[in-house]
Design a protein around this motif. Structure first.
Motif, PDB file in Angstrom:
ATOM      1  N   PHE A  30       0.962  -1.184  -0.177  1.00  0.00           N
ATOM      2  CA  PHE A  30       0.032   0.043   0.066  1.00  0.00           C
ATOM      3  C   PHE A  30       0.881   1.293   0.128  1.00  0.00           C
ATOM      4  O   PHE A  30       1.120   2.047   1.073  1.00  0.00           O
ATOM      5  CB  PHE A  30      -0.911   0.003   1.329  1.00  0.00           C
ATOM      6  CG  PHE A  30      -1.805  -1.320   1.436  1.00  0.00           C
ATOM      7  CD1 PHE A  30      -2.576  -1.526   0.431  1.00  0.00           C
ATOM      8  CD2 PHE A  30      -1.714  -2.151   2.720  1.00  0.00           C
ATOM      9  CE1 PHE A  30      -3.294  -2.740   0.495  1.00  0.00           C
ATOM     10  CE2 PHE A  30      -2.338  -3.091   2.622  1.00  0.00           C
ATOM     11  CZ  PHE A  30      -3.192  -3.586   1.557  1.00  0.00           C
ATOM     12  N   LYS A 312      -5.508  -3.413   6.211  1.00  0.00           N
ATOM     13  CA  LYS A 312      -6.454  -3.542   5.061  1.00  0.00           C
ATOM     14  C   LYS A 312      -7.570  -3.012   5.278  1.00  0.00           C
ATOM     15  O   LYS A 312      -8.325  -2.048   4.533  1.00  0.00           O
ATOM     16  CB  LYS A 312      -6.322  -4.978   4.405  1.00  0.00           C
ATOM     17  CG  LYS A 312      -5.135  -5.344   3.757  1.00  0.00           C
ATOM     18  CD  LYS A 312      -5.256  -6.767   3.289  1.00  0.00           C
ATOM     19  CE  LYS A 312      -4.317  -7.412   2.535  1.00  0.00           C
ATOM     20  NZ  LYS A 312      -4.183  -8.710   2.007  1.00  0.00           N
ATOM     21  N   ARG A 315      -7.495   0.660   6.246  1.00  0.00           N
ATOM     22  CA  ARG A 315      -7.185   1.504   4.988  1.00  0.00           C
ATOM     23  C   ARG A 315      -8.764   1.685   3.975  1.00  0.00           C
ATOM     24  O   ARG A 315      -9.230   2.777   3.536  1.00  0.00           O
ATOM     25  CB  ARG A 315      -6.293   0.878   3.744  1.00  0.00           C
ATOM     26  CG  ARG A 315      -6.200   1.441   2.517  1.00  0.00           C
ATOM     27  CD  ARG A 315      -5.077   0.422   1.885  1.00  0.00           C
ATOM     28  NE  ARG A 315      -4.809   0.848   0.319  1.00  0.00           N
ATOM     29  CZ  ARG A 315      -5.656   0.645  -0.474  1.00  0.00           C
ATOM     30  NH1 ARG A 315      -6.417  -0.368  -0.634  1.00  0.00           N
ATOM     31  NH2 ARG A 315      -5.180   1.140  -1.892  1.00  0.00           N
TER      32      ARG A 315
END
Length: 335
Positions: A30, A312, A315
């Motif tokens: 990321f 994740k 995010r």
């Protein structure tokens, strides 16, 4: 635009190793995330021999231990602990969200007293996505942020849980169920009966009525609402059942002779599928939802993969701006 994520590097049973290993994977996967790690730099830095513009390390040797019995006193006395410093970074706006695998009570206290709740939400709830047999999962709250709740709190949980399911998990008109001791209308204690009326009267919710604990893993609802005491008890039951089921399967295979072992080899893919279906950590951490910014709790025993799943998840929350949407909803509701 960068998503700025604070990480309590010293929280959890395997910190800082599991935490920094997850961050290393996060840096590779990321590039739109800037990670700020709070913790002992002498223990963290060896994992990052090369400089990275998406990594900031804020040094502190103080941490809140998992055995702290008074979480509010802990966050007040240990203001330079990795958890409290991360929460203050969220409050100050230098980061957008925080993750910790540390002491749950202290993280709840940090979220409520440092980050702060959305004004119209009296009691933020602890929410997690739990597994179902079809792999879709369901969101459940409150999972223990509050030992006692009112019917209005449960209505709030229905609203914010529905928001999360729709905005973050992409479920259109998520089915909201109220956990009860029977599916019939009129069942339950006074709290559940009053909550039922409030949730049913909210036409913005896709309320399907009461649901029973035995039906949760079959996907009876997308969002399940419960008081904190009951929700926590159900969560621990699901976790314990899944863990002991896998142990029992392994024991049966190991003690069942050659035929059992051959059968296990032939069923290897199916057994792994079952294990994955029951693994609640693959969905990420538990969100303290109803705060001014995302605060997410990883399980204390999380390995690097589980913490990466939480990264994740967080995010995705920032990407969908679910907290901003929730704030807007309550502002418009009160105009």
């Amino acid at each position: 635009m960068k998503k700025r994520l604070a990480i309590d590097a010293m929280g959890g049973d395997f910190a800082p190793q599991s935490v920094v290993e997850a961050v290393k994977m996060g840096l590779e996967q990321f590039p739109d995330i800037q990670f700020t790690l709070f913790g002992d730099e002498t223990k963290i830095r060896p994992y990052f021999p090369e400089e990275n513009h998406n990594l900031i390390i804020v040094h502190t040797t103080e941490k809140i231990d998992s055995g702290e019995t008074d979480p509010v006193r802990a966050i007040r006395q240990k203001k330079t602990s990795s958890m409290v410093m991360a929460a203050n970074a969220v409050k100050d706006g230098t980061v957008d969200a925080m993750i910790s695998a540390g002491n749950t009570g202290a993280l709840l206290a940090s979220g409520i007293f440092v980050v702060g709740r959305i004004k119209q939400i009296e009691r933020p709830g602890l929410m997690s996505t739990l597994p179902t047999l079809d792999g879709k999962g369901f969101d459940m709250l409150d999972l223990g942020a509050n030992a006692e709740n009112t019917a209005r709190h449960l209505h709030n949980y229905a609203v914010i849980g529905s928001f999360y399911a729709e905005e973050v998990r992409g479920i259109k008109k998520p089915r909201v169920g109220l956990l009860n001791n029977g599916s019939e209308v009129g069942k339950g204690a006074p709290l559940q009966k009053e909550a039922y009326e409030l949730i049913a009267a909210d036409k913005n919710l896709n309320f399907i009525g009461n649901v029973e604990a035995r039906d949760l893993l079959s996907g009876v609802a997308d969002v399940v609402v419960a008081d904190g005491f009951t929700g926590n008890a159900v969560l621990k039951s699901i976790e314990g059942t899944a863990e002991n089921l896998m142990k029992q399967l392994k024991m049966s295979i190991n003690t069942g002779g050659i035929r059992s072992k051959i059968g296990a080899v032939l069923m290897k893919k199916s057994l792994y599928h079952l294990k994955d279906a029951l693994d609640y950590e693959k969905a990420g951490g538990a969100v303290l939802f109803g705060l001014k910014a995302p605060v997410v709790k990883s399980h204390g025993s999380s390995n690097a993969d589980a913490i990466l799943a939480t990264i994740k998840q967080t995010r995705k929350m920032l990407e969908t701006e679910v907290v901003t949407s929730l704030k807007t909803h309550y502002r418009e509701e009160n105009q």
